[in-house]
Design a protein around this motif. Structure first.
Motif, mmCIF file in Angstrom:
data_model
loop_
_atom_site.group_PDB
_atom_site.id
_atom_site.type_symbol
_atom_site.label_atom_id
_atom_site.label_comp_id
_atom_site.label_asym_id
_atom_site.label_seq_id
_atom_site.Cartn_x
_atom_site.Cartn_y
_atom_site.Cartn_z
ATOM 1 N N ALA A 129 0.826 -1.209 0.000
ATOM 2 C CA ALA A 129 0.000 0.000 0.000
ATOM 3 C C ALA A 129 0.857 1.254 0.000
ATOM 4 N N GLN A 130 2.025 1.203 0.646
ATOM 5 C CA GLN A 130 2.910 2.371 0.668
ATOM 6 C C GLN A 130 3.334 2.750 -0.749
ATOM 7 N N ASN A 131 3.661 1.747 -1.564
ATOM 8 C CA ASN A 131 4.069 2.020 -2.938
ATOM 9 C C ASN A 131 2.909 2.578 -3.762
ATOM 10 N N ALA A 132 1.721 2.027 -3.532
ATOM 11 C CA ALA A 132 0.546 2.521 -4.247
ATOM 12 C C ALA A 132 0.242 3.961 -3.848
ATOM 13 N N ALA A 133 0.428 4.289 -2.570
ATOM 14 C CA ALA A 133 0.222 5.666 -2.117
ATOM 15 C C ALA A 133 1.230 6.603 -2.753
ATOM 16 N N SER A 134 2.456 6.133 -2.914
ATOM 17 C CA SER A 134 3.482 6.929 -3.574
ATOM 18 C C SER A 134 3.139 7.156 -5.046
ATOM 19 N N ASP A 135 2.601 6.121 -5.702
ATOM 20 C CA ASP A 135 2.162 6.259 -7.093
ATOM 21 C C ASP A 135 1.049 7.303 -7.203
ATOM 22 N N LEU A 136 0.085 7.223 -6.291
ATOM 23 C CA LEU A 136 -1.020 8.174 -6.302
ATOM 24 C C LEU A 136 -0.513 9.595 -6.092
ATOM 25 N N ALA A 137 0.410 9.760 -5.172
ATOM 26 C CA ALA A 137 0.969 11.089 -4.906
ATOM 27 C C ALA A 137 1.675 11.649 -6.138
ATOM 28 N N ALA A 138 2.422 10.797 -6.841
ATOM 29 C CA ALA A 138 3.132 11.241 -8.042
ATOM 30 C C ALA A 138 2.144 11.673 -9.117
ATOM 31 N N GLY A 139 1.059 10.909 -9.281
ATOM 32 C CA GLY A 139 0.065 11.256 -10.281
ATOM 33 C C GLY A 139 -0.640 12.556 -9.969
ATOM 34 N N LEU A 140 -1.072 12.727 -8.716
ATOM 35 C CA LEU A 140 -1.788 13.947 -8.344
ATOM 36 C C LEU A 140 -0.884 15.170 -8.424
ATOM 37 N N THR A 141 0.392 14.991 -8.108
ATOM 38 C CA THR A 141 1.339 16.102 -8.228
ATOM 39 C C THR A 141 1.455 16.553 -9.674
ATOM 40 N N GLN A 142 1.571 15.594 -10.596
ATOM 41 C CA GLN A 142 1.702 15.947 -12.009
ATOM 42 C C GLN A 142 0.413 16.525 -12.586
ATOM 43 N N LEU A 143 -0.720 16.231 -11.942
ATOM 44 C CA LEU A 143 -2.000 16.785 -12.376
ATOM 45 C C LEU A 143 -2.339 18.083 -11.640
ATOM 46 N N ASN A 144 -1.431 18.516 -10.764
ATOM 47 C CA ASN A 144 -1.640 19.735 -9.975
ATOM 48 C C ASN A 144 -2.883 19.653 -9.093
ATOM 49 N N ALA A 145 -3.167 18.454 -8.618
ATOM 50 C CA ALA A 145 -4.285 18.242 -7.694
ATOM 51 C C ALA A 145 -3.711 17.870 -6.337
ATOM 52 N N THR A 146 -3.176 18.855 -5.653
ATOM 53 C CA THR A 146 -2.430 18.575 -4.419
ATOM 54 C C THR A 146 -2.894 19.405 -3.227
ATOM 55 N N LYS A 147 -3.986 20.131 -3.357
ATOM 56 C CA LYS A 147 -4.451 20.962 -2.250
ATOM 57 C C LYS A 147 -5.923 20.710 -1.974
ATOM 58 N N ASN A 148 -6.231 20.421 -0.720
ATOM 59 C CA ASN A 148 -7.613 20.286 -0.255
ATOM 60 C C ASN A 148 -8.432 19.267 -1.044
ATOM 61 N N VAL A 149 -7.780 18.169 -1.480
ATOM 62 C CA VAL A 149 -8.508 17.148 -2.219
ATOM 63 C C VAL A 149 -9.409 16.352 -1.279
ATOM 64 N N ILE A 150 -10.432 15.755 -1.872
ATOM 65 C CA ILE A 150 -11.305 14.822 -1.158
ATOM 66 C C ILE A 150 -10.996 13.433 -1.687
#
Length: 307
Positions: A129-150
């Motif tokens: 799950a840690q690796n999957a969370a890291s993948d999700l973080a990388a994707g959201l960062t590149q999509l500029n979806a990194t603030k106050n997400v639900i």
């Protein structure tokens, strides 16, 4: 020909027999790819305005930690709502929810295919799950979806959400946890019980051809006991509000495990005043399929609460 929905549920039951996390994950790898291919339209500009009431999602192939992941973005205003399906499932799992949620909230909606699902290539090795969370973080960062997400996280994705929120609490405004795999469930006795079942299933698979479904089960079962005993010690940040939705059936056919599942959800909610419990009546573990209205309302309520 077997109905795809029936095949999906049979595979999920195979996963249930393997272990708690696999049970929560489901086992739709065998049919998820075809469903995803039919559900996702051709790539479009994710943030471009369209004349349609609900714009079509745009495909973004993101490079995360050295491999590709498929993200789908339905245009709308930020902050974004991020939907994360259970194990063995791809972004098409949310097809009943995305258009309505986009229309009701006006928010940008993000879904994605984890490694080995949908349009995202398989990455060899144990699943963590840690690796999957890291993948999700990388994707959201590149999509500029990194603030106050639900975050809206179903089943196995509850583990991903827990690790993600612990590392990125500043970027998450709230979460809706849909019959999610939470740390409270994985007591020593439950973890040991499912680890033993895992080993039996692994032994039974020896010498048999590897399929996408069994490949996923083996990846999830790797070091299951130590992984989930460690997960049991984690806690959700108290400053991030959450709603836990529980299905009326739970993922488990046995009354004892089903009750422990409900108890874990309640314990999670009781741990902080900004959490609440919601019941999805007349629903299997597949709440987003059986009761999309419950997920949509909980998400709308969370958006209204935190924004």
């Amino acid at each position: 020909m077997i109905n795809p929905a029936i095949r999906s549920r049979r595979l999920r039951h195979t996963a249930l027999a393997l272990a708690a996390t696999v049970a929560v994950a489901g086992g739709l790898a065998a049919c998820g790819t075809d469903a995803a291919a039919k559900a996702h339209p051709a790539a479009t500009s994710s943030r471009a305005a369209t004349t349609a009431a609900v714009p079509s999602p745009g495909l973004h192939m993101i490079t995360a930690n050295g491999h590709k992941l498929a993200f789908y973005v339905t245009p709308g205003h930020l902050p974004a709502i991020v939907l994360d399906a259970g194990g063995g499932l791809d972004a098409s799992y949310w097809k009943k929810i995305v258009p309505t949620l986009a229309k009701k909230t006006g928010s940008e909606i993000v879904t994605y295919d984890r490694s080995g699902e949908g349009k995202s290539p398989y990455v060899p090795g144990p699943w963590r799950a840690q690796n999957a969370a890291s993948d999700l973080a990388a994707g959201l960062t590149q999509l500029n979806a990194t603030k106050n997400v639900i975050l809206v996280s179903h089943s196995l994705a509850g583990e991903i959400a827990t690790y993600y929120v612990r590392d990125h609490a500043h970027s998450v405004a709230g979460a809706v946890l849909v019959d999610a795999s939470l740390p409270q469930f994985f007591t020593k006795s439950e973890t040991e019980k499912f680890a033993a079942v895992n080993q039996q299933r692994i032994d039974a698979l020896k010498g048999k051809p590897l399929t996408p479904a069994t490949r996923q089960l083996l990846a999830l079962a790797d070091h299951y006991g130590p992984v989930h005993l460690a997960y049991h010690k984690l806690s959700w940040p108290t400053n991030v509000p959450a709603t836990a939705i529980v299905s009326s059936q739970t993922p488990f056919p046995t009354p004892v495990d089903a009750q422990l599942w409900r108890q874990a959800q309640q314990e999670f909610v009781n741990a902080a005043p900004n959490r609440r419990l919601a019941m999805a009546d007349h629903s299997s573990h597949d709440i987003p399929i059986d009761r999309p209205d419950v997920v949509i309302k909980a998400t709308q309520d969370m958006v209204n609460q935190v924004h």
